[in-house]
Structure formats: structure tokens, C-alpha cells
Design an enzyme around this catalytic site. Structure first.
Site, mmCIF file in Angstrom:
data_model
loop_
_atom_site.group_PDB
_atom_site.id
_atom_site.type_symbol
_atom_site.label_atom_id
_atom_site.label_comp_id
_atom_site.label_asym_id
_atom_site.label_seq_id
_atom_site.Cartn_x
_atom_site.Cartn_y
_atom_site.Cartn_z
ATOM 1 N N HIS A 511 50.869 41.233 45.217
ATOM 2 C CA HIS A 511 50.892 40.788 43.814
ATOM 3 C C HIS A 511 49.938 39.615 43.604
ATOM 4 O O HIS A 511 49.078 39.646 42.713
ATOM 5 C CB HIS A 511 52.316 40.390 43.439
ATOM 6 C CG HIS A 511 52.468 39.797 42.081
ATOM 7 N ND1 HIS A 511 53.054 40.461 41.032
ATOM 8 C CD2 HIS A 511 52.119 38.574 41.587
ATOM 9 C CE1 HIS A 511 53.051 39.689 39.956
ATOM 10 N NE2 HIS A 511 52.493 38.531 40.269
ATOM 11 N N GLU A 512 50.115 38.573 44.407
ATOM 12 C CA GLU A 512 49.284 37.383 44.216
ATOM 13 C C GLU A 512 47.817 37.669 44.512
ATOM 14 O O GLU A 512 46.927 37.089 43.874
ATOM 15 C CB GLU A 512 49.794 36.228 45.077
ATOM 16 C CG GLU A 512 51.178 35.727 44.704
ATOM 17 C CD GLU A 512 51.293 35.309 43.246
ATOM 18 O OE1 GLU A 512 50.282 34.881 42.652
ATOM 19 O OE2 GLU A 512 52.400 35.411 42.691
ATOM 20 N N HIS A 515 46.172 38.886 41.474
ATOM 21 C CA HIS A 515 45.661 37.766 40.675
ATOM 22 C C HIS A 515 44.324 37.275 41.243
ATOM 23 O O HIS A 515 43.380 36.994 40.504
ATOM 24 C CB HIS A 515 46.649 36.596 40.696
ATOM 25 C CG HIS A 515 47.832 36.745 39.807
ATOM 26 N ND1 HIS A 515 47.738 37.044 38.467
ATOM 27 C CD2 HIS A 515 49.165 36.610 40.068
ATOM 28 C CE1 HIS A 515 48.947 37.084 37.937
ATOM 29 N NE2 HIS A 515 49.828 36.829 38.886
ATOM 30 N N HIS A 518 41.524 39.400 40.325
ATOM 31 C CA HIS A 518 41.183 39.181 38.918
ATOM 32 C C HIS A 518 40.180 38.033 38.793
ATOM 33 O O HIS A 518 39.281 38.058 37.941
ATOM 34 C CB HIS A 518 42.465 38.871 38.146
ATOM 35 C CG HIS A 518 42.409 39.167 36.683
ATOM 36 N ND1 HIS A 518 43.481 38.970 35.842
ATOM 37 C CD2 HIS A 518 41.411 39.621 35.880
ATOM 38 C CE1 HIS A 518 43.153 39.301 34.617
ATOM 39 N NE2 HIS A 518 41.899 39.690 34.597
#
Length: 738
Positions: A511-512, A515, A518
Site C-alpha cells: 500500500h505505502e 503511494h 505515485h
């Protein structure tokens, strides 16, 4: 002092009709700007280590050059420079253009960005008394700086002049987005308010920033203070030997040698509640978690009551019906009623699921010959038993296959290589703020793309949760590549033992890193639109989307290897994880929806009425209105330690996790139905949303990827709330944090 070379024209219309983003050499050439007058305002000279871009690789922060006592002066100097730079733009005697106003605003504040990005990570991940005091002192000064920009009438006049003339201007799509976002931010920040209202707004914002810093520090203190101690090893039955050794070591570090310390987590739930056989210890640990921050020096209650009152007063100044209505102006979901309705429609099915699951757990309690009634500290313990019996799932056994370093380098990095052509090289020449932190150069198809920091382990100096942040924002305008960091709170290993992750830790790592990707693939001209600088209910989409790849068999087989034997995780364990993915949704999904609706309850109050004087009484009434079994499944965060909405900027925004969960399930169904984890798919992901920052609308980016608007059905299927009708692969784990 230094001088800033700004030029201007005598007539707005002369240039505004042909305004476009120009290179400095063109923008500042007098022949291109008829009637220009040279403008060289004086700007304070920066003197700190952050005065210029760092000489380190990709301008990585020079943490080794700054002592704790230095930060106060560094940030204050950077604030003064940022204000002076904005004042110079505002006081330009020449007519406003996109170039001499919007673009110059994007160029400003670089010393502040460099310094505050590094300082903020230290506040969150390696705080001490000196840093905490500095943060509390600086918070209102940073808020005042923001107000000095957004409430500067001359600066807004220039922005508005360009905005009002936008129809006559030739701009790139990103230029147009920058203008739209900047203008809306000024209006949202009070640029159209009268003088008296602006004065009060400044006071409110400064006080709120101070309260935010205090609440954050008290939540961290409350979490640390809530740890419990037991003096009998037998009372820890159910924990692994490694966990017991770690508990003994933690107690010794706390000056209580011979005892065992159990920490609470940042959430209401504590992982050990699923393991501890002793019901009294479970109750003690649960109550320590759920009752924290309600009394003593770590109490957040009076601060929260004041925050709610001030937020409501601010909404009044803007004529908004609630803080939520004011706060959600720039979201993908801009209407509070839409967010509330989206979640409320799930409550009846969730309530039924909770009732059904509670009955199963009560039956399992009685099966053991016990006569007590199911309590919240029993839920996860008996849910774990039922899960193991139904799905042969042993969390401690599974952990043996998830060595933290392997998950990162053989799992997360492998996925990034297969999808996106990324490779990673660990560096030892970049200074960090803590010995736990590792640094990697990120290459894209062999070219240097970014710098990535990884800080995995829990410690007292680190706040709870997990997050990604930027030390350096990507920007073509500024010639900067991204420097990003991921921070988690994985339980540290006992001395001499391998660092093992839970399945929740694993999915949070993916998940991180979503980020991080991104930020890594940011490809924008302007820093304020770059990478993760997007709305709350969009920024969690790329991160949750990448959780799916944790369970792709090709990826699992790379990283899920037993820490002692090197054996690849057996198929039966993978199948057990897959089969159990929809189990216990009344708890795992129910606690999230309860927290999300509790957030909206706090921020949908009528601002003309006094804020609730009793925080806990209001919470109890709100949970009753929400209608879930919060007596057995409390919200993921109770109000006193709901850091997201009182310090992280997720106020009236915690729903974003569920909204973006809908987006990611639907988007991943597209991946699964169109070839899966291929380089061609990775290029499509980057070109449609992952590398787009806020250069397009969120709706357009989603449609660009999937070819349609989002559907809620894949979310409901993944959560087991409706039957599945497709073959989408992927297993959801725990929520990752911001």
C-alpha cells in the site's frame, strides 16, 4: 539580501490573450513583454543548510548537518523567505500574467519546502522533547505564513485577474489546472472575505495549527502510556516465543526487568488480542487501548472540543452549513451527503453481518465450555480460532514466511520491476535521521528516476500507523526529481531474531509503496500538482490499488519464503489466505465504516450551534445513530486518538479509504481481465493515472484507465457483502495509513 528578477507589462490585455507557459529566457525578454519595467525586489538571503539544494545525490536532505536545536531557526528563516517571495510577486508594479504570477508562485518557497519536508518526517518518525517543543512553537507560524499568502489582497488580485481572463489565454491543460486549483484555493482560504472576517480567520487558523501539534503529541504519548505490564510469563500464553522475548526486552528497557510489556497499536484493535489465551489480559489490553487519551496530561478531550468549535466557527465565516461542506471543496466527492450516503447504504448489510458473526463467535465460546457473553476483547481471539478452524490459517505460522527485507526487495521491488521496469540499488552514502532507515536509488529502464527511503520498525519516537511523504517534490519547472519515503510500524524483532511481518504488514508495505510510486512516477511541470498532491479521496486510490499485487502468485513465490528453511510458502497457506479474505468483515469493514461515519458526525454539525461540550457523550450518541454494533466492534479510531481527523488533514475525509477502495477494486478488475501484471499494463497505469498527479480531473483519470465510471460491485464482492460474479484475483489485507 538577494534580488529576484521579475518583469512586468503595462497592459494586462496585451499579453493575457496570448498567455502561455514560457521558458525564463523568453518570459523575461523585454522584446517579448512590451512596456515592461525591470523589477528586482529584495529577498532575505538564506543561510541554513537548506538555503540551496543539497549537494547530495538528487538533493537528498543533509540530516547529518542539522542538530535538534537548529530546526527552529532554519524553519523560521525559511518562513521569512517564503513570505518575502510571495510579497514580491504581490507587489510587482506591472500587470499580472500567468508567467509573472502563477509560475513565480510555483518557484517560490523552495527553501521552506526543503527544510519543512525533512523536519516534518523527524517530527513523525523520530521525535524527542526538543523536536516536540519546536514543532508546537512552529505550527502557528506555519499557519500564519499560509494565511499571509492566501489572505494577501494584492496577490489574490493578481491571481483573480489572470483567472478572469482565462478564456482568452492559450494554456496547456496543466497550466489551466494550476490556474483553476490556485484560484479555488485562494477562495477557500478566505480571499473573498471581508477584513474583519479575515482577521478572525487568521486567529482561528493559528490556534487550530497549534492545537493540531498538541493533539498529535498527546496521541503519541497516550499510545506509549497505554502499554500494560504483566509479571507472569504464563499469562502470555498464545503469544510466540519471539513475541514474549520482545515483551520482556521492552519491559527491561522501561526499567521493569522481569516483567513483560504489551504495547497498544495506533488503532483501537491490538494484534495480540487475537492470540492471548488469558481473558483477563485481553480485557486489560483492550481497555488500555480504548480508554487512552481521556485523562491526565495526555488527554486530548479539551483540545478536540476546541478544535470542533473553531472549525464550526470557520464554516460560519464562509457561510457554509458545516465544516464538512467547507472542507470537501476540492474532493472527487465534494458533497458531504454523497459521502455519507455512500457509506450509510452499507450499514444494514454490515449490521446483519456483525450480528451473524457475533452469534458464530458466541457459539464458539460455548463450544469451549465457557459461559461468558462475547465482549469486544473476545472478538478477535475467537474470530482467529474460527478462522483457523475453517481455513487452516495460523497467523504465527504465516509470519515465518514474511521476512521484512524479503517482502520489500523480493516482493515489492519485484512487482515494481515487472510492471514498471523499475530496479533498486541500496545506498550507504546518504545520511538518514535514524539507523533503521535504508535508502535506495530507483532506476526506470536503467535511468535514474528517484530516491527511496524505507523506515520499517516501531519505536517510541515514532507515531503510529504508516505513511509516505516527500523530501523533494518532482517538478520539471524546478528541475527536480522525486525523493520519497515510506514509514511503517512493524514490530521490531528480538535481538538475534529475523524481522517478521504479519500479512497486514505485508499488504501495508505494498500500500505505502503504491503511494511512493505515485511520487516516483510524477511527471508534472508544477510542484503543487505533482505526484501525490491530489485530493484525499483520490490519493489513497493508487496505494490501495497496489495492495492487490501482494497476493499475485508470481509475486508471492518470490518473497514469501520461510525464514529458516527458505521454503516457498505452501499452496495450502496461500489458499487459506485467499479463502479467509472475506471472513470477519463485520469487524474489519465495520470498524472502518464506523470511524468514517463518526468523522462525518463530528464535521456535519450545525455551526450556528455550540459544539458538544462532552466529547465522549457525543461520540456515544453518534455511534448509536450510525447503527452498527459498536459495543462489540468499536470504530477503528475512537475520537480521543483519531489522529487522522484532528492532525492529519482527513477531517471530513476518512471516508476516502472506503471510496478509494471502491476505485481500486474496480480498477484491479480491469487489470485481472486484461492480462494481469505485464509491462504493457504498467505503462497504461502510469500513462492514465499513476504518473498524472493532479494534471487532470480525477474522474477523467479513472475513465482513461478503465474506459468507464467506477462501479461499487467489485468492492461489495471483495468484502463478501454480495456474491462474486467474476474471477478477479487478489486479497485485501489491512488498511494502510497516510
Amino acid at each position: 539580501m538577494r534580488k529576484s528578477a521579475l518583469f512586468a507589462t503595462t497592459m494586462i490585455a496585451t499579453l493575457a490573450s496570448a498567455c502561455t507557459t514560457m521558458e525564463d529566457t523568453d518570459m523575461n525578454t523585454a522584446s517579448n513583454l512590451p512596456g515592461t519595467a525591470e523589477y528586482n525586489p529584495e529577498i532575505p538571503e538564506a543561510t541554513s543548510v537548506f538555503a540551496e539544494p543539497s549537494p547530495l545525490f538528487m538533493h537528498a536532505p543533509q540530516f547529518d548537518q542539522v542538530s535538534d536545536d537548529d530546526w527552529q531557526g532554519i524553519i523560521e528563516e525559511a518562513i521569512a523567505i517564503q513570505i518575502a517571495e510571495m510579497d514580491a510577486i504581490a507587489n510587482n508594479p506591472n500587470p499580472p500574467t500567468f508567467a509573472n504570477t502563477l509560475v513565480e508562485m510555483q518557484r517560490s518557497g523552495q527553501a521552506f519546502s526543503r527544510a519543512y519536508g525533512a523536519f516534518s518526517q523527524i517530527v513523525s518518525a523520530n521525535i524527542n522533547d526538543t523536536i516536540a517543543a519546536t514543532d508546537e512553537d512552529l505550527a502557528p507560524k506555519v499557519a500564519a505564513m499560509s494565511d499571509s499568502i492566501y489572505l494577501n489582497p494584492k496577490l489574490f488580485e493578481r491571481v483573480k485577474a489572470v483567472y478572469d481572463n482565462r478564456a482568452a489565454m492559450a494554456m496547456t491543460p496543466e497550466d489551466a489546472m494550476l490556474l483553476e486549483v490556485t484560484y479555488n484555493d485562494f477562495v477557500h482560504s478566505g480571499a473573498l472575505l471581508g477584513d474583519d472576517a479575515q482577521t478572525e480567520l487568521r486567529q482561528i487558523n493559528e490556534r487550530l495549527s497549534s492545537l493540531s501539534a498538541q493533539i498529535s503529541q498527546r496521541i503519541t504519548a497516550g499510545q506509549n502510556n497505554a502499554a500494560i505490564f504483566v509479571d507472569d510469563r504464563a499469562m502470555l500464553s498464545g503469544l510466540s516465543e519471539g513475541q514474549i522475548e520482545a515483551a520482556a526486552s521492552a519491559a527491561a528497557d522501561a526499567g521493569r526487568t522481569g516483567e513483560f510489556m504489551l504495547n497498544v497499536s495506533n488503532t483501537t484493535g491490538v494484534p495480540q488480542l487475537a492470540q492471548l489465551d488469558n481473558r483477563d489480559v485481553r480485557e486489560m489490553l483492550y481497555k488500555a487501548s480504548i480508554n487512552r487519551n481521556q485523562s491526565g496530561e495526555a488527554s486530548t478531550l479539551p483540545l478536540i472540543q476546541e478544535v470542533v468549535s473553531l472549525r464550526n466557527r470557520r464554516a460560519q465565516l464562509f457561510g457554509e452549513p458545516s465544516h464538512a461542506a467547507w472542507q470537501m471543496y476540492d474532493r472527487m466527492v465534494s458533497d458531504p451527503a454523497t459521502a455519507i450516503g455512500f457509506m450509510s447504504e452499507m450499514v444494514p448489510a454490515l449490521r446483519q453481518t456483525q450480528e451473524r458473526e457475533a452469534a458464530v463467535l458466541q457459539q464458539r465460546i460455548e463450544q469451549d465450555g465457557e459461559t461468558f457473553t462475547l465482549a469486544p476483547w473476545d472478538w478477535q481471539y475467537y474470530a482467529s480460532k474460527v478462522r483457523q478452524e475453517r481455513y487452516a490459517l495460523d497467523n504465527e505460522e504465516i509470519k515465518q514466511y514474511f521476512v521484512v527485507e524479503n517482502v520489500l526487495e523480493d516482493g515489492v521491488f519485484y512487482m515494481a520491476g515487472q510492471l514498471y521496469g523499475l530496479t533498486f540499488e541500496e545506498r550507504t552514502d546518504i545520511p538518514t535521521y535514524h539507523p533503521d532507515v535504508k535508502v535506495y536509488t530507483v532506476y526506470h529502464d536503467g535511468e535514474e528516476q528517484a530516491l527511496f527511503y524505507f523506515d520499517p520498525f516501531q519505536r517510541e519516537s515514532k507515531r503510529g500507523g504508516a505513511w509516505m511523504s516527500n523530501f523533494i517534490e518532482q517538478s520539471h519547472l524546478l528541475g527536480l526529481k522525486p525523493v520519497v519515503t515510506n514509514t511503517q510500524n512493524i514490530a521490531p524483532p528480538a535481538e538475534g531474531q529475523p524481522a517478521l511481518a504479519t500479512w497486514d504488514d505485508v499488504t501495508t508495505m505494498f500500500h505505502e509503496f503504491g503511494h511512493a510510486l505515485h511520487g516516483i512516477f510524477a511527471d508534472q511541470q508544477y510542484p503543487s500538482l505533482s505526484g501525490t498532491n491530489t485530493a484525499r479521496d483520490w490519493v489513497e486510490f493508487p496505494s490501495q490499488f497496489h495492495e492487490n499485487f501482494a497476493a499475485v502468485p508470481e509475486v508471492l513465490q518470490r518473497y514469501a519464503r520461510h525464514n529458516e528453511t527458505g521454503e516457498v510458502i505452501p499452496d495450502e497457506l496461500i489458499q487459506a489466505i485467499d479463502r479467509s479474505s472475506k471472513y470477519n468483515q463485520g469487524h474489519s469493514f465495520g470498524e472502518v465504516i464506523a470511524a468514517s461515519l463518526l468523522d462525518m458526525e463530528w464535521h456535519s454539525l450545525d455551526p450556528s450551534q455550540p459544539a458538544p461540550s462532552d466529547v465522549m457523550a457525543f461520540e456515544a450518541e453518534a455511534l448509536e445513530r450510525i447503527g452498527l454494533r459498536s459495543d462489540l466492534v468499536p470504530p477503528r479510531y475512537r475520537t480521543p486518538y483519531f489522529r487522522h481527523i484532528f492532525e492529519h488533514g482527513y477531517d471530513a475525509g476518512y471516508y476516502a479509504y472506503t471510496w478509494t477502495e471502491m476505485l481500486h477494486h474496480d480498477a484491479y478488475s480491469y487489470v485481472a481481465n486484461n492480462g494481469g501484471m505485464t509491462r504493457e499494463m504498467g505503462d497504461r497505469i502510469v500513462n492514465t493515472f499513476l504518473g498524472q498527479g493532479h494534471s487532470k480531473t480525477y474522474e477523467q483519470m479513472f475513465r482513461d484507465f478503465t474506459g468507464r465510471d467506477p462501479r461499487v460491485e467489485p468492492l461489495l464482492e471483495a468484502r463478501g457483502l454480495i456474491p462474486s460474479d467474476d474471477n478477479v484475483e487478489g486479497v485485501d489485507g489491512a488498511e494502510g495509513a497516510v
